[in-house]
Design a protein around this motif. Structure first.
Motif, mmCIF file in Angstrom:
data_model
loop_
_atom_site.group_PDB
_atom_site.id
_atom_site.type_symbol
_atom_site.label_atom_id
_atom_site.label_comp_id
_atom_site.label_asym_id
_atom_site.label_seq_id
_atom_site.Cartn_x
_atom_site.Cartn_y
_atom_site.Cartn_z
ATOM 1 N N LYS A 157 14.205 29.125 29.482
ATOM 2 C CA LYS A 157 12.925 28.072 29.986
ATOM 3 C C LYS A 157 12.194 28.419 30.897
ATOM 4 N N TRP A 158 12.698 29.294 32.284
ATOM 5 C CA TRP A 158 12.106 29.072 33.172
ATOM 6 C C TRP A 158 11.741 31.282 32.526
ATOM 7 N N ARG A 159 10.320 31.560 33.955
ATOM 8 C CA ARG A 159 10.160 32.622 34.196
ATOM 9 C C ARG A 159 10.764 33.387 35.395
ATOM 10 N N LEU A 160 12.334 33.409 35.541
ATOM 11 C CA LEU A 160 13.127 34.122 36.607
ATOM 12 C C LEU A 160 12.767 35.688 37.332
ATOM 13 N N LEU A 161 12.194 35.488 38.308
ATOM 14 C CA LEU A 161 11.736 36.808 38.484
ATOM 15 C C LEU A 161 13.140 38.065 39.034
ATOM 16 N N PHE A 162 14.123 37.372 38.682
ATOM 17 C CA PHE A 162 15.291 38.071 38.722
ATOM 18 C C PHE A 162 15.858 38.298 36.829
ATOM 19 N N ASN A 163 16.609 39.491 36.906
ATOM 20 C CA ASN A 163 17.829 39.704 36.102
ATOM 21 C C ASN A 163 19.163 38.861 35.808
ATOM 22 N N SER A 164 19.194 39.176 37.283
ATOM 23 C CA SER A 164 20.818 38.973 37.731
ATOM 24 C C SER A 164 20.459 38.113 39.174
ATOM 25 N N VAL A 165 20.915 37.573 40.142
ATOM 26 C CA VAL A 165 21.535 37.016 40.637
ATOM 27 C C VAL A 165 21.189 38.474 42.494
ATOM 28 N N PRO A 166 19.837 38.001 42.840
ATOM 29 C CA PRO A 166 20.496 39.516 44.118
ATOM 30 C C PRO A 166 21.535 39.039 44.746
ATOM 31 N N SER A 167 21.701 39.998 45.719
ATOM 32 C CA SER A 167 23.113 40.136 45.952
ATOM 33 C C SER A 167 23.004 39.326 47.558
ATOM 34 N N LEU A 168 23.433 39.213 48.290
ATOM 35 C CA LEU A 168 23.567 38.227 48.981
ATOM 36 C C LEU A 168 22.541 39.454 50.495
ATOM 37 N N LYS A 169 23.180 40.042 50.597
ATOM 38 C CA LYS A 169 22.331 41.009 52.164
ATOM 39 C C LYS A 169 20.601 40.904 51.224
ATOM 40 N N SER A 170 20.080 40.823 49.937
ATOM 41 C CA SER A 170 19.016 41.268 49.569
ATOM 42 C C SER A 170 18.100 40.063 49.739
ATOM 43 N N LEU A 171 19.250 38.791 49.596
ATOM 44 C CA LEU A 171 18.475 37.387 49.826
ATOM 45 C C LEU A 171 18.495 36.669 51.253
ATOM 46 N N GLU A 172 19.282 37.088 52.456
ATOM 47 C CA GLU A 172 19.480 37.804 53.342
ATOM 48 C C GLU A 172 18.162 38.080 53.977
ATOM 49 N N SER A 173 17.536 39.220 53.327
ATOM 50 C CA SER A 173 16.626 39.723 53.813
ATOM 51 C C SER A 173 15.118 39.292 53.666
ATOM 52 N N ILE A 174 15.276 38.640 52.017
ATOM 53 C CA ILE A 174 14.622 37.626 52.008
ATOM 54 C C ILE A 174 14.041 36.789 52.609
ATOM 55 N N TYR A 175 14.912 35.467 52.858
ATOM 56 C CA TYR A 175 15.362 34.242 54.157
ATOM 57 C C TYR A 175 14.200 35.151 55.207
ATOM 58 N N PHE A 176 14.304 36.286 56.276
ATOM 59 C CA PHE A 176 13.773 36.416 57.296
ATOM 60 C C PHE A 176 12.662 36.942 56.568
ATOM 61 N N ASP A 177 11.870 37.829 55.947
ATOM 62 C CA ASP A 177 11.078 38.033 55.452
ATOM 63 C C ASP A 177 10.068 36.980 55.474
#
Length: 333
Positions: A40-60
């Protein structure tokens, strides 16, 4: 509730101890089946990003400019929605949108987040007929933007439209752009197709392939800068080709037009056959327009008194009546 706070990441093999889990519950999100959301959605990922990747995204997201953070912002937003088990149609309560705005590291209102969400929902999930009020408001907004030389910034246009109309169905920038291009633009050519325009259209189509937006621009000088919509070009192509008898041949007949690599031999033969039919039809009409009267020794010129020359995107018209009036005068001498 304060904004989601993330402490510096310590090297650890146990992600459950990470401070993000107190607000975000990553153990839960990793267990969620993404298949319904991908459908139903256009997801920008195939699997949930790792915790470390999301932490990096958060600060970016906290430090980057709006243009740089757009895709990262959607990734983080999609993770929050999935973790909340948000309904696929994204019909959330006001309290839920407030909660989302508090969890996101960038500052936006709940209304703005709801608009962003609609951009990655597949069209079928929110496509509703346009109302007369929506059309009127969208036309007014776009004309105001053009008058103020703001250009067609569709994200801003969509936001203003949704604020004015306050509909349950939120219009996306893509929907606004397509509605303008296919329905509301005053420069849309709504006239009946002529044989000459059909011929020009098929000649361009043969050369450039199914590049409908480009073909619309290239055709407009022929019709006094009136534009055919992409939808009308597709429809006209289907109508012209469906009425053409396919001429089977082992080799492609010689032609003065360069041919796009988009076409196969069968399609090329159909296009060339229709082009040939239109050329013969137009030539016969032109012969009928110019004739010599044996009794009065006079050259007659019917309705068509101008020769139109197209070069690139410019058009030049030559008035033939001057030439023939001069010729007729000489015949009387």
């Amino acid at each position: 509730m304060s904004l989601l706070h993330i402490q510096s990441y310590q090297q650890s093999t146990d992600e459950s101890s990470h401070p993000l889990n107190s607000k975000f519950n990553f153990l839960q999100i990793y267990a969620i089946d993404l298949k319904p959301y991908k459908k139903k959605w256009r997801l920008l990922f195939n699997s949930v990003p790792s915790l470390k990747s999301l932490e990096s995204i958060y600060f970016d997201l906290q430090s980057q400019s709006t243009e740089e953070r757009e895709s990262k912002e959607i990734i983080f937003l999609q993770c929050i929605l999935i973790n909340m088990h948000a309904p696929l149609n994204l019909k959330l309560s006001e309290e839920q949108w407030i909660h989302i705005s508090e969890l996101m590291p960038t500052q936006k209102s709940q209304f703005e987040w709801s608009q962003i969400c609609q951009q990655f929902v597949h069209q079928s999930a929110y496509n509703n007929p346009w109302s007369q009020n929506e059309d009127s408001q969208l036309l007014d907004i776009i004309l105001c933007f053009q008058k103020m030389k703001k250009g067609n910034k569709w994200s801003k246009i969509a936001r203003e439209l949704n604020e004015r109309c306050l509909n349950k169905c939120i219009r996306t920038p893509k929907q606004c752009r397509e509605r303008w291009g296919n329905k509301l633009d005053p420069s849309i050519n709504r006239d009946e197709w002529t044989d000459q325009e059909d011929l020009n259209f098929l000649q361009l189509l043969l050369q450039h392939g199914r590049r409908w937006a480009e073909l619309s621009i290239r055709l407009s000088p022929i019709t006094n800068n009136k534009k055919r919509t992409e939808f009308s070009l597709k429809h006209r192509f289907k109508k012209l080709i469906s009425s053409t008898i396919n001429i089977e041949s082992k080799s492609i007949p010689g032609t003065k037009y360069p041919i796009s690599s988009d076409w196969n031999n069968k399609e090329i033969n159909k296009l060339l056959s229709k082009i040939s039919q239109l050329e013969m039809k137009i030539n016969l009409k032109q012969l009928d327009n110019f004739y010599y009267h044996p009794l009065f020794k006079q050259i007659k010129l019917n309705d068509f008194t101008k020769l139109v020359i197209i070069k690139g995107t410019s058009k030049v018209e030559l008035d033939l009546s001057i030439l023939f009036n001069s010729t007729n005068s000489e015949l009387y001498v």
